[in-house]
Design a protein around this motif. Structure first.
Motif, PDB file in Angstrom:
ATOM      1  N   ARG A  51       0.833  -1.207   0.000  1.00 12.28           N
ATOM      2  CA  ARG A  51       0.000   0.000   0.000  1.00 12.28           C
ATOM      3  C   ARG A  51       0.868   1.258   0.000  1.00 12.28           C
ATOM      4  O   ARG A  51       0.557   2.228  -0.680  1.00 12.28           O
ATOM      5  CB  ARG A  51      -0.936   0.015   1.209  1.00 12.28           C
ATOM      6  N   ARG A  52       1.951   1.218   0.759  1.00 10.06           N
ATOM      7  CA  ARG A  52       2.858   2.369   0.802  1.00 10.06           C
ATOM      8  C   ARG A  52       3.434   2.632  -0.593  1.00 10.06           C
ATOM      9  O   ARG A  52       3.513   3.770  -1.040  1.00 10.06           O
ATOM     10  CB  ARG A  52       3.984   2.108   1.799  1.00 10.06           C
ATOM     11  N   SER A  53       3.809   1.567  -1.277  1.00  5.62           N
ATOM     12  CA  SER A  53       4.351   1.698  -2.626  1.00  5.62           C
ATOM     13  C   SER A  53       3.300   2.268  -3.572  1.00  5.62           C
ATOM     14  O   SER A  53       3.608   3.120  -4.408  1.00  5.62           O
ATOM     15  CB  SER A  53       4.830   0.334  -3.118  1.00  5.62           C
ATOM     16  N   GLN A  54       2.059   1.799  -3.440  1.00  6.83           N
ATOM     17  CA  GLN A  54       0.991   2.311  -4.294  1.00  6.83           C
ATOM     18  C   GLN A  54       0.749   3.799  -4.045  1.00  6.83           C
ATOM     19  O   GLN A  54       0.570   4.573  -4.987  1.00  6.83           O
ATOM     20  CB  GLN A  54      -0.299   1.526  -4.058  1.00  6.83           C
ATOM     21  N   VAL A  55       0.766   4.202  -2.781  1.00  6.43           N
ATOM     22  CA  VAL A  55       0.558   5.615  -2.445  1.00  6.43           C
ATOM     23  C   VAL A  55       1.703   6.459  -2.985  1.00  6.43           C
ATOM     24  O   VAL A  55       1.477   7.537  -3.543  1.00  6.43           O
ATOM     25  CB  VAL A  55       0.396   5.787  -0.919  1.00  6.43           C
ATOM     26  N   GLU A  56       2.924   5.975  -2.853  1.00 10.28           N
ATOM     27  CA  GLU A  56       4.068   6.717  -3.382  1.00 10.28           C
ATOM     28  C   GLU A  56       3.987   6.847  -4.899  1.00 10.28           C
ATOM     29  O   GLU A  56       4.307   7.905  -5.453  1.00 10.28           O
ATOM     30  CB  GLU A  56       5.367   6.027  -2.977  1.00 10.28           C
ATOM     31  N   LYS A  57       3.543   5.792  -5.562  1.00  4.95           N
ATOM     32  CA  LYS A  57       3.410   5.848  -7.019  1.00  4.95           C
ATOM     33  C   LYS A  57       2.352   6.871  -7.420  1.00  4.95           C
ATOM     34  O   LYS A  57       2.561   7.669  -8.352  1.00  4.95           O
ATOM     35  CB  LYS A  57       3.032   4.466  -7.553  1.00  4.95           C
ATOM     36  N   ILE A  58       1.239   6.874  -6.710  1.00  2.84           N
ATOM     37  CA  ILE A  58       0.159   7.818  -7.027  1.00  2.84           C
ATOM     38  C   ILE A  58       0.616   9.249  -6.771  1.00  2.84           C
ATOM     39  O   ILE A  58       0.366  10.140  -7.597  1.00  2.84           O
ATOM     40  CB  ILE A  58      -1.110   7.479  -6.211  1.00  2.84           C
ATOM     41  N   THR A  59       1.288   9.502  -5.657  1.00  3.51           N
ATOM     42  CA  THR A  59       1.756  10.867  -5.388  1.00  3.51           C
ATOM     43  C   THR A  59       2.798  11.308  -6.415  1.00  3.51           C
ATOM     44  O   THR A  59       2.806  12.470  -6.826  1.00  3.51           O
ATOM     45  CB  THR A  59       2.344  10.995  -3.970  1.00  3.51           C
ATOM     46  N   HIS A  60       3.650  10.384  -6.842  1.00  2.20           N
ATOM     47  CA  HIS A  60       4.622  10.725  -7.885  1.00  2.20           C
ATOM     48  C   HIS A  60       3.900  11.089  -9.187  1.00  2.20           C
ATOM     49  O   HIS A  60       4.264  12.062  -9.860  1.00  2.20           O
ATOM     50  CB  HIS A  60       5.581   9.566  -8.116  1.00  2.20           C
ATOM     51  N   GLN A  61       2.869  10.313  -9.540  1.00  2.00           N
ATOM     52  CA  GLN A  61       2.107  10.614 -10.757  1.00  2.00           C
ATOM     53  C   GLN A  61       1.413  11.968 -10.643  1.00  2.00           C
ATOM     54  O   GLN A  61       1.394  12.750 -11.604  1.00  2.00           O
ATOM     55  CB  GLN A  61       1.078   9.517 -11.024  1.00  2.00           C
ATOM     56  N   ILE A  62       0.846  12.243  -9.469  1.00  3.91           N
ATOM     57  CA  ILE A  62       0.170  13.531  -9.273  1.00  3.91           C
ATOM     58  C   ILE A  62       1.165  14.678  -9.377  1.00  3.91           C
ATOM     59  O   ILE A  62       0.890  15.691 -10.027  1.00  3.91           O
ATOM     60  CB  ILE A  62      -0.561  13.551  -7.909  1.00  3.91           C
ATOM     61  N   GLU A  63       2.322  14.507  -8.751  1.00  2.57           N
ATOM     62  CA  GLU A  63       3.339  15.560  -8.812  1.00  2.57           C
ATOM     63  C   GLU A  63       3.816  15.794 -10.234  1.00  2.57           C
ATOM     64  O   GLU A  63       3.975  16.946 -10.664  1.00  2.57           O
ATOM     65  CB  GLU A  63       4.520  15.195  -7.919  1.00  2.57           C
TER      66      GLU A  63
END
Length: 93
Positions: A60-72
């Motif tokens: 889940r942490r990896s998924q959240v980091e991926k999503i925040t990277h995409q948003i950024e």
């Protein structure tokens, strides 16, 4: 009293209980070896459950980091042209 003495008292109690139950014909499966085997099996089971929880949390942490990277990255792609237009508008006035 140290832990080894307490452990020995507990194991002697288990052995006595198993002996008494065996005398009454109830069971022959209550002894220190069976209890130790059960505790070791449960320990391994709990370690496996903990590892499973850790894997899910890390996923889940990896998924959240991926999503925040995409948003950024998308925000940078959207904001950069807007800022450049805003700067050009300010410069013209």
């Amino acid at each position: 009293m140290n832990t080894q003495a307490l452990l020995n008292i507990a194991l002697n109690g288990v052995d006595t209980l198993g002996y008494r139950l065996d005398q009454f014909g109830i069971t022959g499966k209550v002894n220190r070896h069976n209890i130790a085997a059960f505790l070791m099996a449960e320990q391994k089971h709990l370690e496996g459950e903990w590892d499973s929880i850790q894997v899910r949390v890390n996923r889940r942490r990896s998924q959240v980091e991926k999503i925040t990277h995409q948003i950024e990255s998308r925000t940078d792609a959207l904001v950069s042209p807007l800022l450049s237009r805003l700067n050009r508008f300010r410069a013209s006035q």
